[in-house]
Design a protein around this motif. Sequence first.
Motif, PDB file in Angstrom:
ATOM      1  N   SER A   1       1.046  -1.226  -0.054  1.00  0.00           N
ATOM      2  CA  SER A   1       0.105   0.034  -0.366  1.00  0.00           C
ATOM      3  C   SER A   1       1.252   1.049   0.266  1.00  0.00           C
ATOM      4  CB  SER A   1      -0.992   0.234   1.124  1.00  0.00           C
ATOM      5  OG  SER A   1      -1.991  -0.944   1.793  1.00  0.00           O
ATOM      6  N   ILE A   2       1.933   0.827   1.172  1.00  0.00           N
ATOM      7  CA  ILE A   2       3.134   2.686   0.882  1.00  0.00           C
ATOM      8  C   ILE A   2       2.982   2.414  -0.664  1.00  0.00           C
ATOM      9  CG2 ILE A   2       4.711   3.726   1.879  1.00  0.00           C
ATOM     10  CD1 ILE A   2       4.415   1.833   4.652  1.00  0.00           C
ATOM     11  N   PHE A   3       3.858   1.426  -1.152  1.00  0.00           N
ATOM     12  CA  PHE A   3       4.633   1.736  -2.597  1.00  0.00           C
ATOM     13  C   PHE A   3       3.542   2.329  -3.802  1.00  0.00           C
ATOM     14  CE2 PHE A   3       4.789   0.098  -6.416  1.00  0.00           C
ATOM     15  CZ  PHE A   3       6.392   0.517  -7.376  1.00  0.00           C
ATOM     16  N   THR A   4       2.189   1.229  -3.940  1.00  0.00           N
ATOM     17  CA  THR A   4       1.187   2.282  -4.451  1.00  0.00           C
ATOM     18  C   THR A   4       0.440   3.528  -4.055  1.00  0.00           C
ATOM     19  OG1 THR A   4      -0.654   2.068  -2.856  1.00  0.00           O
ATOM     20  CG2 THR A   4       0.634  -0.182  -5.267  1.00  0.00           C
ATOM     21  N   MET A   5       0.858   4.582  -2.879  1.00  0.00           N
ATOM     22  CA  MET A   5       1.050   5.455  -2.578  1.00  0.00           C
ATOM     23  C   MET A   5       1.955   6.639  -3.135  1.00  0.00           C
ATOM     24  SD  MET A   5      -0.083   6.528   1.132  1.00  0.00           S
ATOM     25  CE  MET A   5       1.473   7.323   1.283  1.00  0.00           C
TER      26      MET A   5
ATOM     27  N   ILE B   1      -4.079   5.749  -1.135  1.00  0.00           N
ATOM     28  CA  ILE B   1      -4.184   6.175   0.622  1.00  0.00           C
ATOM     29  C   ILE B   1      -4.956   5.380   0.736  1.00  0.00           C
ATOM     30  CG2 ILE B   1      -4.915   7.658   1.277  1.00  0.00           C
ATOM     31  CD1 ILE B   1      -3.564  10.494   0.130  1.00  0.00           C
ATOM     32  N   ALA B   2      -6.487   4.798   0.034  1.00  0.00           N
ATOM     33  CA  ALA B   2      -7.287   4.519  -0.060  1.00  0.00           C
ATOM     34  C   ALA B   2      -6.678   2.594   0.804  1.00  0.00           C
ATOM     35  CB  ALA B   2      -8.679   3.808  -0.923  1.00  0.00           C
TER      36      ALA B   2
ATOM     37  N   VAL C   1      -5.477   3.008   3.961  1.00  0.00           N
ATOM     38  CA  VAL C   1      -6.729   3.019   5.417  1.00  0.00           C
ATOM     39  C   VAL C   1      -6.454   1.205   5.511  1.00  0.00           C
ATOM     40  CG1 VAL C   1      -8.848   3.597   5.649  1.00  0.00           C
ATOM     41  CG2 VAL C   1      -7.174   5.223   4.964  1.00  0.00           C
ATOM     42  N   TYR C   2      -7.183   0.454   4.601  1.00  0.00           N
ATOM     43  CA  TYR C   2      -7.544  -0.924   4.629  1.00  0.00           C
ATOM     44  C   TYR C   2      -6.655  -1.869   5.462  1.00  0.00           C
ATOM     45  CZ  TYR C   2     -12.313   0.035   2.437  1.00  0.00           C
ATOM     46  OH  TYR C   2     -13.449  -0.017   2.469  1.00  0.00           O
ATOM     47  N   SER C   3      -5.336  -1.125   4.730  1.00  0.00           N
ATOM     48  CA  SER C   3      -4.122  -2.368   5.656  1.00  0.00           C
ATOM     49  C   SER C   3      -4.179  -1.837   7.293  1.00  0.00           C
ATOM     50  CB  SER C   3      -3.052  -1.304   4.685  1.00  0.00           C
ATOM     51  OG  SER C   3      -3.015  -1.809   3.000  1.00  0.00           O
ATOM     52  N   CYS C   4      -4.639  -0.769   7.852  1.00  0.00           N
ATOM     53  CA  CYS C   4      -5.015   0.069   8.706  1.00  0.00           C
ATOM     54  C   CYS C   4      -5.392  -1.015   9.713  1.00  0.00           C
ATOM     55  CB  CYS C   4      -4.300   0.978   9.509  1.00  0.00           C
ATOM     56  SG  CYS C   4      -2.619   1.818   8.506  1.00  0.00           S
TER      57      CYS C   4
ATOM     58  N   LEU D   1      -7.567  -2.557  -4.062  1.00  0.00           N
ATOM     59  CA  LEU D   1      -7.021  -1.349  -4.483  1.00  0.00           C
ATOM     60  C   LEU D   1      -5.666  -1.168  -4.844  1.00  0.00           C
ATOM     61  CD1 LEU D   1      -8.820   0.553  -1.400  1.00  0.00           C
ATOM     62  CD2 LEU D   1      -9.402   1.112  -3.879  1.00  0.00           C
ATOM     63  N   ASN D   2      -4.882  -1.878  -4.416  1.00  0.00           N
ATOM     64  CA  ASN D   2      -3.351  -1.702  -5.025  1.00  0.00           C
ATOM     65  C   ASN D   2      -3.138  -2.387  -6.125  1.00  0.00           C
ATOM     66  OD1 ASN D   2      -1.788  -1.421  -2.373  1.00  0.00           O
ATOM     67  ND2 ASN D   2      -1.804  -3.404  -1.004  1.00  0.00           N
TER      68      ASN D   2
END
Length: 162
Positions: free
Chosen positions: A88-92, A101-102, A105-108, A132-133
Amino acid sequence: MDPSQSFYQPPGAYNSSEKSVMLQSAAAPPAYQDNPAGYPPSIPSQPVPQGPYAQGPYPGQAVVTVQPAVFVTAAPLANPAPDYLGYSIFTMLCCCFPLGIAALVYSCSTRDANYSGRRELAEKNSKTARTLNHVAVALGLIIIVVYIIYYFVLINNMNQRP
């Protein structure tokens, strides 16, 4: 203090017997009592004075029994659902910021659900974060490919003009 006497005494006047009683009651505290369980004893081990005004093991002190607090927490799952936090951080940062970012949020949320023991919610959030990723990476790649094609078409058009 004698109840038959008045409450008001002039400054400097005191009853010596009252002072000696106060000094005797201000003696050292009782010795430490070892309790291996770590809980306070349910019955005080000091002798309880008898009489109409006795309140506890010491005059003027009430006996309060306190039960220790017990905190019940859910153990983390033995086989937690993947949270895809790194993905998620990579895709963001590299592909598509809003979808990243979405997904973050789902990862957290997946990590929180795993920690609190809610398996179904963790699996649902994990699948949503993964989807989402994937969409963010695909969208990022499409945008990069379109930009490269546009760049080469623009350079070819400039080279063909005299």
